[in-house]
Design a protein around this motif. Sequence first.
Motif, PDB file in Angstrom:
ATOM      1  N   THR A 186     -42.696  53.224  45.037  1.00 44.84           N
ATOM      2  CA  THR A 186     -42.711  51.870  44.966  1.00 44.84           C
ATOM      3  C   THR A 186     -41.705  51.055  44.376  1.00 44.84           C
ATOM      4  O   THR A 186     -41.524  49.950  44.260  1.00 44.84           O
ATOM      5  N   PHE A 187     -41.049  51.807  43.449  1.00 49.30           N
ATOM      6  CA  PHE A 187     -39.956  51.243  42.447  1.00 49.30           C
ATOM      7  C   PHE A 187     -38.847  51.324  43.288  1.00 49.30           C
ATOM      8  O   PHE A 187     -38.160  52.213  43.678  1.00 49.30           O
ATOM      9  N   LEU A 188     -38.137  49.991  43.764  1.00 49.20           N
ATOM     10  CA  LEU A 188     -36.989  49.901  44.271  1.00 49.20           C
ATOM     11  C   LEU A 188     -36.815  50.692  45.710  1.00 49.20           C
ATOM     12  O   LEU A 188     -35.954  51.912  45.752  1.00 49.20           O
ATOM     13  N   PRO A 189     -37.759  50.920  46.564  1.00 53.46           N
ATOM     14  CA  PRO A 189     -37.933  51.649  47.763  1.00 53.46           C
ATOM     15  C   PRO A 189     -36.588  51.837  48.426  1.00 53.46           C
ATOM     16  O   PRO A 189     -36.463  53.047  48.898  1.00 53.46           O
ATOM     17  N   GLU A 190     -35.556  50.858  48.495  1.00 54.73           N
ATOM     18  CA  GLU A 190     -34.503  51.279  49.126  1.00 54.73           C
ATOM     19  C   GLU A 190     -33.182  51.329  48.048  1.00 54.73           C
ATOM     20  O   GLU A 190     -32.210  51.186  48.348  1.00 54.73           O
ATOM     21  N   GLY A 191     -33.781  51.581  46.678  1.00 57.68           N
ATOM     22  CA  GLY A 191     -32.491  51.544  45.807  1.00 57.68           C
ATOM     23  C   GLY A 191     -32.284  50.307  45.429  1.00 57.68           C
ATOM     24  O   GLY A 191     -33.016  49.320  45.795  1.00 57.68           O
ATOM     25  N   GLY A 192     -31.568  50.089  44.219  1.00 54.63           N
ATOM     26  CA  GLY A 192     -31.101  48.720  43.746  1.00 54.63           C
ATOM     27  C   GLY A 192     -30.219  48.959  42.648  1.00 54.63           C
ATOM     28  O   GLY A 192     -29.976  50.279  42.083  1.00 54.63           O
ATOM     29  N   THR A 193     -30.135  47.880  42.007  1.00 55.98           N
ATOM     30  CA  THR A 193     -29.195  47.805  40.765  1.00 55.98           C
ATOM     31  C   THR A 193     -29.836  47.179  39.478  1.00 55.98           C
ATOM     32  O   THR A 193     -30.634  46.233  39.661  1.00 55.98           O
ATOM     33  N   LEU A 194     -29.979  47.788  38.503  1.00 55.77           N
ATOM     34  CA  LEU A 194     -30.649  47.582  37.262  1.00 55.77           C
ATOM     35  C   LEU A 194     -29.480  47.193  36.317  1.00 55.77           C
ATOM     36  O   LEU A 194     -28.433  47.424  36.174  1.00 55.77           O
ATOM     37  N   GLY A 195     -29.686  46.017  35.416  1.00 54.34           N
ATOM     38  CA  GLY A 195     -29.117  45.804  34.245  1.00 54.34           C
ATOM     39  C   GLY A 195     -29.755  45.545  33.196  1.00 54.34           C
ATOM     40  O   GLY A 195     -30.735  45.097  32.978  1.00 54.34           O
ATOM     41  N   PHE A 196     -28.910  45.928  32.027  1.00 50.81           N
ATOM     42  CA  PHE A 196     -29.297  45.617  30.715  1.00 50.81           C
ATOM     43  C   PHE A 196     -28.439  44.728  29.885  1.00 50.81           C
ATOM     44  O   PHE A 196     -27.291  45.077  30.170  1.00 50.81           O
ATOM     45  N   ASP A 197     -28.764  43.996  29.298  1.00 47.00           N
ATOM     46  CA  ASP A 197     -28.056  43.299  28.475  1.00 47.00           C
ATOM     47  C   ASP A 197     -27.647  44.079  27.234  1.00 47.00           C
ATOM     48  O   ASP A 197     -28.557  44.746  26.544  1.00 47.00           O
ATOM     49  N   GLU A 256     -24.818  41.520  45.554  1.00 45.86           N
ATOM     50  CA  GLU A 256     -25.510  42.543  45.013  1.00 45.86           C
ATOM     51  C   GLU A 256     -26.277  42.004  43.949  1.00 45.86           C
ATOM     52  O   GLU A 256     -26.252  41.123  43.151  1.00 45.86           O
ATOM     53  N   THR A 257     -27.935  42.124  44.212  1.00 46.64           N
ATOM     54  CA  THR A 257     -28.907  41.496  43.304  1.00 46.64           C
ATOM     55  C   THR A 257     -28.957  42.532  41.905  1.00 46.64           C
ATOM     56  O   THR A 257     -29.132  43.695  42.400  1.00 46.64           O
ATOM     57  N   VAL A 258     -29.264  42.133  40.997  1.00 43.54           N
ATOM     58  CA  VAL A 258     -29.139  42.805  39.619  1.00 43.54           C
ATOM     59  C   VAL A 258     -30.675  42.692  39.292  1.00 43.54           C
ATOM     60  O   VAL A 258     -31.121  41.435  39.055  1.00 43.54           O
ATOM     61  N   VAL A 259     -31.546  43.614  39.100  1.00 40.38           N
ATOM     62  CA  VAL A 259     -32.738  43.513  38.695  1.00 40.38           C
ATOM     63  C   VAL A 259     -32.759  43.943  37.038  1.00 40.38           C
ATOM     64  O   VAL A 259     -32.244  44.626  36.603  1.00 40.38           O
ATOM     65  N   TRP A 260     -32.856  42.422  36.312  1.00 44.22           N
ATOM     66  CA  TRP A 260     -32.514  42.435  34.826  1.00 44.22           C
ATOM     67  C   TRP A 260     -33.450  43.179  34.041  1.00 44.22           C
ATOM     68  O   TRP A 260     -34.699  42.547  34.053  1.00 44.22           O
ATOM     69  N   VAL A 261     -33.523  44.640  33.458  1.00 42.73           N
ATOM     70  CA  VAL A 261     -34.442  45.008  32.503  1.00 42.73           C
ATOM     71  C   VAL A 261     -34.314  44.438  31.191  1.00 42.73           C
ATOM     72  O   VAL A 261     -35.518  43.774  30.770  1.00 42.73           O
ATOM     73  N   THR A 262     -33.335  43.841  30.827  1.00 45.95           N
ATOM     74  CA  THR A 262     -33.055  43.062  29.507  1.00 45.95           C
ATOM     75  C   THR A 262     -32.070  42.092  30.012  1.00 45.95           C
ATOM     76  O   THR A 262     -31.097  42.256  30.349  1.00 45.95           O
ATOM     77  N   LYS A 263     -32.360  40.685  29.802  1.00 47.52           N
ATOM     78  CA  LYS A 263     -31.669  39.774  30.189  1.00 47.52           C
ATOM     79  C   LYS A 263     -30.345  39.204  29.731  1.00 47.52           C
ATOM     80  O   LYS A 263     -30.362  38.977  28.429  1.00 47.52           O
ATOM     81  N   PRO A 264     -29.187  39.125  30.540  1.00 50.03           N
ATOM     82  CA  PRO A 264     -28.075  38.775  29.705  1.00 50.03           C
ATOM     83  C   PRO A 264     -28.430  37.222  28.903  1.00 50.03           C
ATOM     84  O   PRO A 264     -28.709  36.452  29.553  1.00 50.03           O
ATOM     85  N   ILE A 322     -24.785  48.298  33.786  1.00 52.87           N
ATOM     86  CA  ILE A 322     -25.262  48.195  35.240  1.00 52.87           C
ATOM     87  C   ILE A 322     -25.431  49.648  35.528  1.00 52.87           C
ATOM     88  O   ILE A 322     -24.744  50.341  35.380  1.00 52.87           O
ATOM     89  N   VAL A 323     -26.636  49.705  36.180  1.00 55.79           N
ATOM     90  CA  VAL A 323     -26.876  51.056  37.007  1.00 55.79           C
ATOM     91  C   VAL A 323     -27.646  50.658  38.353  1.00 55.79           C
ATOM     92  O   VAL A 323     -28.289  50.137  38.712  1.00 55.79           O
ATOM     93  N   ARG A 324     -26.713  51.622  39.249  1.00 57.37           N
ATOM     94  CA  ARG A 324     -27.027  51.649  40.664  1.00 57.37           C
ATOM     95  C   ARG A 324     -27.894  52.740  40.783  1.00 57.37           C
ATOM     96  O   ARG A 324     -27.593  53.940  40.652  1.00 57.37           O
ATOM     97  N   VAL A 325     -29.152  52.611  41.355  1.00 58.81           N
ATOM     98  CA  VAL A 325     -29.807  53.817  41.762  1.00 58.81           C
ATOM     99  C   VAL A 325     -30.249  53.799  43.165  1.00 58.81           C
ATOM    100  O   VAL A 325     -30.597  52.764  43.874  1.00 58.81           O
ATOM    101  N   GLY A 326     -30.323  54.996  43.464  1.00 58.81           N
ATOM    102  CA  GLY A 326     -30.582  55.385  44.954  1.00 58.81           C
ATOM    103  C   GLY A 326     -32.123  55.227  45.273  1.00 58.81           C
ATOM    104  O   GLY A 326     -33.000  54.778  44.318  1.00 58.81           O
ATOM    105  N   PRO A 327     -32.560  55.436  46.435  1.00 52.10           N
ATOM    106  CA  PRO A 327     -33.974  55.315  47.033  1.00 52.10           C
ATOM    107  C   PRO A 327     -34.706  56.478  46.238  1.00 52.10           C
ATOM    108  O   PRO A 327     -34.061  57.467  45.764  1.00 52.10           O
ATOM    109  N   PRO A 328     -35.977  56.534  46.307  1.00 48.19           N
ATOM    110  CA  PRO A 328     -36.749  57.660  45.913  1.00 48.19           C
ATOM    111  C   PRO A 328     -36.341  58.785  46.488  1.00 48.19           C
ATOM    112  O   PRO A 328     -36.091  58.638  47.593  1.00 48.19           O
ATOM    113  N   GLY A 329     -36.431  59.919  45.626  1.00 47.26           N
ATOM    114  CA  GLY A 329     -35.869  61.038  46.196  1.00 47.26           C
ATOM    115  C   GLY A 329     -34.410  61.346  46.188  1.00 47.26           C
ATOM    116  O   GLY A 329     -33.733  62.401  46.109  1.00 47.26           O
ATOM    117  N   ASN A 330     -33.823  60.370  46.052  1.00 47.40           N
ATOM    118  CA  ASN A 330     -32.047  60.332  45.902  1.00 47.40           C
ATOM    119  C   ASN A 330     -31.813  59.271  45.017  1.00 47.40           C
ATOM    120  O   ASN A 330     -30.881  58.445  45.496  1.00 47.40           O
TER     121      ASN A 330
END
Length: 540
Positions: free
Chosen positions: A359-370, A479-487, A516-524
């Motif tokens: 259920t975490f970013l089921p299509e993959g997505g982009t994470l961001g850390f300040d 590209e939407t960035v899901v911020w883990v820690t906000k800039p 910035i971290v681009r992660v693929g979908p679950p399993g990939n």
Amino acid sequence: AGGDWPTLVNATSPLTLAVEPACGSIDASNFSEIIGQHRPDESAESGTRSLIDIGDDVLGPLWRLEIAGRRMERPLSPRSMSAVTLESETRSASPVPSREPEDEHVNVQVEALAATIEYDPPFYSGTMKVPPESFTLFYGHEKNAQRINLANADEDELVHLFDACDPATFGRNKENVFDETYRKARKMDTSNFQCAFDAERLGLVNIACGNLTFGESWLKIVKAELYKLNVYGPGSFFKPHKDTPRGKDMFGSLVVTFPTVHEGGELVLRHKEKEEVLNFAAWLREESEPCVAYAAFFSDVEHEVLEVKSGYRVTLTYNLYLEDGPEPDPRLPFPVRALVPRSEQQFGEMLVKLLDDPTFLPEGGTLGFDLEHQYPIETPRFEGWLSASKNRFTPLLRILKGNDAMVLRAFRHQSIQPFLMAVYDLDGVKMMFHDFLYIGRGIDSYHEDPFDVMVEYGAIIIDNKDAAIYWANLPEVEETVVWVTKPTNANQRLSTYAAFGNEVEQNHLYGDLCLIVRVGPPGNRQSSKRVDPKWGRGRI
Ligand SMILES: O=C(O)CCC(=O)C(=O)O
Ligand SMILES: [Fe+2]
């Protein structure tokens, strides 16, 4: 026209703008030439306000605008100028496009990840017992050398040392200045003294820096380069500053204080809203055997020396560098880090849990850390040198500090390769870009709009929900960035970083960056394709 430009204060009807001069009176003929037909405003006091009917083919110079309470201070391109007129036509309509509901689920997930990142102090300090002969200092100019024992020096000897030093300057806006309201102290360059104390040979560099954590530090050795001898007499101080980066591999500073009798002169360290007051004088008084007190801190830590109340405070400062160590012997087991930050294990475990969760970013997505720290960025040697493909921040991945390095390592451990970007906020439109940009570099303040230049060189629009109302054609989120820690600090102009340092240095500046971290979908998860921006919500 030179000097101050007028302020645009109101947009009264679709093609009419009210303009106020920043100072003096308006040269009306000038406006009509530049942007449209000038018309006096009967309602305003004479000479203070003008109305301008804008033509269709307006070309904007540098304007300061204030529309609907929002101030805009930047070159105004034809695009944003037409946005101004358009805005007044559609003022009642909602300027912000309708948005999907927040994706609460992903926010909760990344908050759990962020919660595993613990405070990692950006400095390390203490006292250290050293052999008695280490306190001998020889100093002086030419043939007038003197000798002093810093473990038991009397006041006369310290006054003599103080007088032999030069008044200390500091760097402000690319100049070395002498200003005793900012830095009141004496210093001596390494050419005029020789101290038996050797921080490297005594093991102090290893002790102090082994507790600061870096990226791939096992491939590196820490080098301490003696920088200055500082002497603070009664009333001396050094106001808050950051040490100027002298080269891209300089990561910190080491301050060593000798046990000369003094009160006050506390070293105050500040980083990310945290403050620490190190009272070296009190620490040294408590020791029964001769000791030095020290603090090693990352260069982006703001620090200050409070006023010395009495006596003389004598310090040595060192610049800390990372140098490449010897190539690891391939026959030996891979070196193990001596010190792993406390949060590394928790963070790594939570990350694996999330990546395994379908259920975490089921299509993959982009994470961001300040990033928690700032890093020295080499300033370009000539203007306009930008590349559409080269990420100029990549070399910094090797020298990330503290938690920044910890996050990088955790992703690399999962075979996911983060990269560094600078986040810009241009009138509420947020973009990420792989280089620094400022007037004189990439943009020509008169004709070009930073937005246009950045888009041309491949900036990625990551958020538009706070866009100012005058964006006529609101740029779409790419590209939407899901911020883990906000800039916290979106970049407007790099030049602001150069404001204060302890010396002038023009080749490196500090910059605020994000990982910035681009992660693929679950399993990939390792596939790093950019994902459709409808996924997740930006949280800047
Ligand atoms: O003397 C100290 O404690 C610090 C000096 C300092 O901050 C500097 O020289 O940049
Ligand atoms: Fe400093």
